[in-house]
Design a protein around this motif. Structure first.
Motif, mmCIF file in Angstrom:
data_model
loop_
_atom_site.group_PDB
_atom_site.id
_atom_site.type_symbol
_atom_site.label_atom_id
_atom_site.label_comp_id
_atom_site.label_asym_id
_atom_site.label_seq_id
_atom_site.Cartn_x
_atom_site.Cartn_y
_atom_site.Cartn_z
ATOM 1 N N LYS A 89 36.043 33.824 39.803
ATOM 2 C CA LYS A 89 35.647 33.556 38.300
ATOM 3 C C LYS A 89 35.605 32.076 38.056
ATOM 4 N N THR A 131 44.099 30.480 43.144
ATOM 5 C CA THR A 131 44.636 31.957 42.951
ATOM 6 C C THR A 131 46.284 31.734 42.771
ATOM 7 N N GLU A 136 43.451 37.589 41.738
ATOM 8 C CA GLU A 136 42.386 36.824 40.712
ATOM 9 C C GLU A 136 41.947 35.656 41.444
#
Length: 324
Positions: A89, A131, A136
């Motif tokens: 992301k 992370t 994620e």
């Protein structure tokens, strides 16, 4: 990274062995086909995590596309690697374009696990991400312009700034390369680039005369920062990668206090001599408990091996056999 003594993966020195580092008797610990899509798994990094271990692994698929995958282990030896690559992301940037990812390193700094890797953005450069849970992942701005490889973060700030080792390179199989140190106030903007280590003259230490690169994340000892690195010689049979050690000044790691003239580990076992790229020992991670160290290394660009040693012995060897 430092681990508790009861968690430390370890095997004692074999009887009759006088080497400072010795190989795990059950190497390789990760085979080339450990996940269904892989052609090879190597040059990967591990850290202690939630009473066990987590890691980021280079897994080239059967189209020989390079990417990085998360994995987990209870003992640091037996690993379960996710079958799908890490999907990032946006972290401190919206720009997360990448043609490939390979050769990761991982370290804990302050409140999260930071990951660096060789990132494909119009050529190889140093990608950065982080992370909190290895589920994620967030990608940040690339640290440097292409071309660059072997980005390795220090596990704590140096004089209030993040610090990263790297090796400026070219867009191919680089036939040169020295180690540099760069600094950042925020993990986004990098500067103050300083040369740390150069290749050696052939007649002084031939195994590291062509190029060198930072290996595992350095860790602090009473003598300074202990760093494992790879050195390369260009032989009539191609490049040969071996492992050495250097001790950097605690307060100013641009200063090399000691550096091994002889290598610590060089290709000798069958899984190091034979593979997709023969004759490679490439350190990428080191676990230590204050007395012992376990080094993870890529072997022949195909599998992952482990080697063990006592920190005191390695420091004594490095000081006694220093080329500095």
């Amino acid at each position: 990274m430092k681990v508790s003594k009861d968690l430390m993966p370890w095997e004692e020195r074999p009887q009759g062995c006088t080497d400072v580092l010795w190989r795990y008797s059950k190497n390789p610990v990760i085979g080339r086909y450990q996940i269904p899509t892989s052609n090879s798994i190597f040059n990967s990094a591990v850290v202690p995590f939630e009473g066990g271990f987590a890691g980021v692994f280079r897994c080239d698929n059967k189209a020989v596309q390079m990417n990085i995958f998360a994995g987990f282990s209870k003992d640091g030896i037996n690993w379960e690697i996710n079958h799908e690559p890490i999907v990032f992301k946006a972290g401190n940037t919206e720009m997360i374009e990448s043609d490939y990812k390979y050769d990761p390193r991982v370290t804990w700094i302050e409140d999260r696990y930071w990951i660096t890797w060789c990132n494909g953005y119009h050529g190889p450069t140093i990608g950065i991400g982080y992370t909190f849970d290895f589920k994620e992942f967030y990608q940040c701005e690339n640290a440097f312009l292409p071309f660059n490889r072997n980005g390795v973060l220090f596990p704590e700030k140096i004089n209030g700034k993040y610090a990263m080792l790297s090796r400026p390179s070219d867009n191919g199989h680089t036939p040169f390369g020295d180690i540099y140190l760069s600094f950042s106030p925020d993990m986004k903007y990098w500067g103050e680039h300083r040369n740390v280590m150069k290749v050696t003259p052939f007649e002084d230490s031939a195994w590291q005369c062509t190029k060198i690169g930072a290996g595992s994340v350095p860790f602090l000892t009473d003598e300074g920062w202990l760093m494992f690195y790879h050195g390369v010689i260009n032989t009539c049979n191609g490049f040969r990668y071996s492992m050495g050690a250097a001790i950097l000044d605690k307060n100013d790691p641009t200063k090399v206090l000691y550096r091994t003239q002889p290598y610590l580990l060089a290709p000798a076992a069958p899984y190091e001599l034979q593979g997709d790229v023969p004759n490679v020992v490439f350190p990428c991670a080191a676990l230590q408990d204050g007395e012992r160290v376990a080094v993870y290394y890529g072997a022949a660009d195909t599998v992952v091996g482990m080697a063990f040693g006592y920190i005191k012995d390695i420091i004594e060897f490095t000081k006694k056999n220093s080329i500095v």
